[in-house]
Design a protein around this motif. Structure first.
Motif, PDB file in Angstrom:
ATOM      1  N   LYS A 117      68.667-115.558 -77.994  1.00  0.00           N
ATOM      2  CA  LYS A 117      68.699-114.809 -78.861  1.00  0.00           C
ATOM      3  C   LYS A 117      67.873-115.147 -80.234  1.00  0.00           C
ATOM      4  CE  LYS A 117      71.642-111.821 -76.881  1.00  0.00           C
ATOM      5  NZ  LYS A 117      71.106-110.794 -76.369  1.00  0.00           N
ATOM      6  N   THR A 118      67.063-116.117 -79.933  1.00  0.00           N
ATOM      7  CA  THR A 118      66.075-116.816 -81.054  1.00  0.00           C
ATOM      8  C   THR A 118      64.846-116.259 -80.918  1.00  0.00           C
ATOM      9  OG1 THR A 118      66.072-118.815 -80.060  1.00  0.00           O
ATOM     10  CG2 THR A 118      67.738-118.476 -81.574  1.00  0.00           C
ATOM     11  N   ASP A 119      64.259-115.343 -80.052  1.00  0.00           N
ATOM     12  CA  ASP A 119      62.934-115.051 -80.163  1.00  0.00           C
ATOM     13  C   ASP A 119      62.360-114.237 -81.285  1.00  0.00           C
ATOM     14  OD1 ASP A 119      62.590-112.193 -79.180  1.00  0.00           O
ATOM     15  OD2 ASP A 119      63.698-113.002 -77.474  1.00  0.00           O
ATOM     16  N   LEU A 120      61.095-114.211 -81.622  1.00  0.00           N
ATOM     17  CA  LEU A 120      60.583-113.612 -82.563  1.00  0.00           C
ATOM     18  C   LEU A 120      60.562-111.932 -82.258  1.00  0.00           C
ATOM     19  CD1 LEU A 120      58.728-113.728 -85.130  1.00  0.00           C
ATOM     20  CD2 LEU A 120      56.701-113.995 -83.766  1.00  0.00           C
ATOM     21  N   ALA A 121      60.361-111.716 -81.247  1.00  0.00           N
ATOM     22  CA  ALA A 121      60.272-110.118 -80.885  1.00  0.00           C
ATOM     23  C   ALA A 121      61.870-109.587 -81.207  1.00  0.00           C
ATOM     24  CB  ALA A 121      59.917-110.035 -79.609  1.00  0.00           C
ATOM     25  N   GLU A 122      62.715-110.556 -80.838  1.00  0.00           N
ATOM     26  CA  GLU A 122      64.116-109.862 -81.196  1.00  0.00           C
ATOM     27  C   GLU A 122      64.509-110.036 -82.448  1.00  0.00           C
ATOM     28  OE1 GLU A 122      68.575-110.884 -79.595  1.00  0.00           O
ATOM     29  OE2 GLU A 122      66.820-110.921 -78.021  1.00  0.00           O
ATOM     30  N   VAL A 123      64.066-110.999 -83.197  1.00  0.00           N
ATOM     31  CA  VAL A 123      64.421-111.340 -84.589  1.00  0.00           C
ATOM     32  C   VAL A 123      63.734-110.085 -85.390  1.00  0.00           C
ATOM     33  CG1 VAL A 123      64.036-112.440 -86.719  1.00  0.00           C
ATOM     34  CG2 VAL A 123      64.972-113.640 -84.788  1.00  0.00           C
ATOM     35  N   VAL A 124      62.626-109.733 -84.996  1.00  0.00           N
ATOM     36  CA  VAL A 124      61.913-108.640 -85.614  1.00  0.00           C
ATOM     37  C   VAL A 124      62.587-107.229 -85.331  1.00  0.00           C
ATOM     38  CG1 VAL A 124      59.621-107.296 -85.883  1.00  0.00           C
ATOM     39  CG2 VAL A 124      59.501-109.744 -85.652  1.00  0.00           C
ATOM     40  N   TYR A 125      62.711-106.930 -84.187  1.00  0.00           N
ATOM     41  CA  TYR A 125      63.434-105.779 -83.673  1.00  0.00           C
ATOM     42  C   TYR A 125      64.726-105.597 -84.339  1.00  0.00           C
ATOM     43  CZ  TYR A 125      65.232-102.414 -80.592  1.00  0.00           C
ATOM     44  OH  TYR A 125      65.711-101.114 -79.881  1.00  0.00           O
ATOM     45  N   ASP A 126      65.512-106.744 -84.565  1.00  0.00           N
ATOM     46  CA  ASP A 126      66.882-106.476 -85.216  1.00  0.00           C
ATOM     47  C   ASP A 126      66.735-106.054 -86.647  1.00  0.00           C
ATOM     48  OD1 ASP A 126      68.196-106.879 -82.673  1.00  0.00           O
ATOM     49  OD2 ASP A 126      68.869-109.071 -83.272  1.00  0.00           O
ATOM     50  N   LYS A 127      65.607-106.772 -87.182  1.00  0.00           N
ATOM     51  CA  LYS A 127      65.454-106.549 -88.562  1.00  0.00           C
ATOM     52  C   LYS A 127      65.069-105.131 -88.698  1.00  0.00           C
ATOM     53  CE  LYS A 127      65.694-111.076 -90.289  1.00  0.00           C
ATOM     54  NZ  LYS A 127      65.816-111.945 -91.328  1.00  0.00           N
ATOM     55  N   GLN A 128      64.066-104.577 -88.007  1.00  0.00           N
ATOM     56  CA  GLN A 128      63.636-103.226 -88.268  1.00  0.00           C
ATOM     57  C   GLN A 128      64.654-102.380 -87.962  1.00  0.00           C
ATOM     58  OE1 GLN A 128      59.922-102.333 -88.029  1.00  0.00           O
ATOM     59  NE2 GLN A 128      59.115-103.692 -86.628  1.00  0.00           N
ATOM     60  N   LEU A 129      65.682-102.561 -86.962  1.00  0.00           N
ATOM     61  CA  LEU A 129      66.761-101.573 -86.819  1.00  0.00           C
ATOM     62  C   LEU A 129      67.810-101.555 -87.761  1.00  0.00           C
ATOM     63  CD1 LEU A 129      67.330-101.430 -82.839  1.00  0.00           C
ATOM     64  CD2 LEU A 129      66.248 -99.652 -84.364  1.00  0.00           C
ATOM     65  N   PHE A 130      68.341-102.922 -87.894  1.00  0.00           N
ATOM     66  CA  PHE A 130      69.670-102.911 -88.674  1.00  0.00           C
ATOM     67  C   PHE A 130      69.306-103.267 -90.276  1.00  0.00           C
ATOM     68  CE2 PHE A 130      70.207-104.121 -84.333  1.00  0.00           C
ATOM     69  CZ  PHE A 130      71.093-102.812 -83.925  1.00  0.00           C
ATOM     70  N   THR A 131      68.309-103.307 -90.681  1.00  0.00           N
ATOM     71  CA  THR A 131      68.020-103.558 -92.006  1.00  0.00           C
ATOM     72  C   THR A 131      67.317-102.676 -92.815  1.00  0.00           C
ATOM     73  OG1 THR A 131      67.837-106.064 -91.357  1.00  0.00           O
ATOM     74  CG2 THR A 131      67.266-105.565 -93.755  1.00  0.00           C
ATOM     75  N   ALA A 132      67.798-102.152 -94.037  1.00  0.00           N
ATOM     76  CA  ALA A 132      67.137-101.241 -94.718  1.00  0.00           C
ATOM     77  C   ALA A 132      65.928-102.026 -95.232  1.00  0.00           C
ATOM     78  CB  ALA A 132      68.070-100.795 -95.718  1.00  0.00           C
ATOM     79  N   LYS A 133      64.812-101.623 -94.939  1.00  0.00           N
ATOM     80  CA  LYS A 133      63.403-102.220 -95.485  1.00  0.00           C
ATOM     81  C   LYS A 133      62.524-101.285 -96.050  1.00  0.00           C
ATOM     82  CE  LYS A 133      60.908-102.355 -91.204  1.00  0.00           C
ATOM     83  NZ  LYS A 133      59.710-101.429 -91.693  1.00  0.00           N
ATOM     84  N   LYS A 134      61.664-101.628 -96.743  1.00  0.00           N
ATOM     85  CA  LYS A 134      60.327-100.855 -96.950  1.00  0.00           C
ATOM     86  C   LYS A 134      59.085-101.639 -96.547  1.00  0.00           C
ATOM     87  CE  LYS A 134      63.155 -99.111-100.853  1.00  0.00           C
ATOM     88  NZ  LYS A 134      63.247 -99.020-102.170  1.00  0.00           N
ATOM     89  N   CYS A 135      58.843-102.835 -96.566  1.00  0.00           N
ATOM     90  CA  CYS A 135      57.793-103.292 -96.053  1.00  0.00           C
ATOM     91  C   CYS A 135      57.395-103.016 -94.797  1.00  0.00           C
ATOM     92  CB  CYS A 135      57.837-105.025 -96.062  1.00  0.00           C
ATOM     93  SG  CYS A 135      58.862-105.825 -94.846  1.00  0.00           S
ATOM     94  N   ARG A 136      56.119-103.029 -94.205  1.00  0.00           N
ATOM     95  CA  ARG A 136      55.756-102.680 -92.917  1.00  0.00           C
ATOM     96  C   ARG A 136      55.891-103.952 -92.055  1.00  0.00           C
ATOM     97  NH1 ARG A 136      50.314 -99.268 -92.737  1.00  0.00           N
ATOM     98  NH2 ARG A 136      49.456-101.113 -93.890  1.00  0.00           N
ATOM     99  N   ILE A 137      56.160-104.085 -90.761  1.00  0.00           N
ATOM    100  CA  ILE A 137      56.094-105.059 -89.979  1.00  0.00           C
ATOM    101  C   ILE A 137      55.541-104.465 -88.619  1.00  0.00           C
ATOM    102  CG2 ILE A 137      57.634-106.686 -88.580  1.00  0.00           C
ATOM    103  CD1 ILE A 137      59.732-106.269 -90.730  1.00  0.00           C
ATOM    104  N   THR A 138      54.526-105.399 -88.023  1.00  0.00           N
ATOM    105  CA  THR A 138      54.014-105.189 -86.943  1.00  0.00           C
ATOM    106  C   THR A 138      53.897-106.461 -86.008  1.00  0.00           C
ATOM    107  OG1 THR A 138      52.177-103.704 -87.712  1.00  0.00           O
ATOM    108  CG2 THR A 138      51.738-104.630 -85.680  1.00  0.00           C
TER     109      THR A 138
END
Length: 192
Positions: A117-138
């Motif tokens: 549970k510490t991989d980059l893809a999972e960290v990014v995915y979790d933040k995109q799904l579960f965090t209100a954000k406005k910046c773009r992430i690819t």
């Protein structure tokens, strides 16, 4: 656009630096100019006025690339004018490859793709799904790319060039503000 990139002196990072410098103001960070990704605050402070952060460099068996992403995300999350581009690896899509044991193990470890549970893809995915954000992430996950590191480990004829990956990065960051490219895998069609 002002762009910061880690690992700008070799491989994909150098190609990104060269391609993007033609049309944008680019600053690069690598050990060769006194910046190591295990010092994320130092890189962030030097990048604070940038519009785009390309999180390319990694150090094997560390979470430094993840730590950089987390720092930039925490600071930029509410700013719709900011973009974070993570350079991952195609290895995220496949389990360990017995035909390429060194490469698969190195990239899965180096880019953080593992089962704890510490991989980059999972960290990014979790933040995109579960965090209100406005910046773009690819996150761009290239397949075998003809860099010094990969050429030492792989006997593969059909590889992407670093410039092809860099042109993909350029395409992503130049999309209109209302378009966010999430997770993008690119590789040569004959790659197995």
């Amino acid at each position: 656009m002002k762009i910061a990139i880690t690992g700008h002196s070799k491989g994909i990072g150098k190609a990104c630096y060269d391609v993007l410098s033609k049309d944008h103001d680019v600053i690069g960070f690598s050990r060769s100019n006194g910046f190591n990704i295990n010092q994320p605050r130092k890189i962030f402070i030097a990048s604070v006025n940038c519009d785009v952060f390309i999180n390319n460099a990694y150090i094997m068996d560390t979470k430094d690339q993840i730590n950089l992403f987390n720092l930039f995300f925490d600071q930029w999350r509410d700013d719709p004018s900011k973009t974070i581009v993570n350079i991952g690896s195609k290895s995220k899509y496949y389990p360990y490859n017995p035909n390429m044991p060194n490469l698969t193990a190195n990239f899965r470890s180096g880019k953080g793709y593992n089962d704890n549970k510490t991989d980059l893809a999972e960290v990014v995915y979790d933040k995109q799904l579960f965090t209100a954000k406005k910046c773009r992430i690819t996150t761009i996950n290239p397949g075998y790319t003809n860099t010094d590191l990969v050429a030492r480990l792989v006997n593969e004829v059909n590889m992407l060039s670093p410039e092809e990956v860099a042109n993909t990065v350029k395409w992503v960051i130049e999309q209109p503000a209302h378009i966010e490219v999430g997770d993008l895998g690119i590789w040569h069609p004959s790659e197995r």
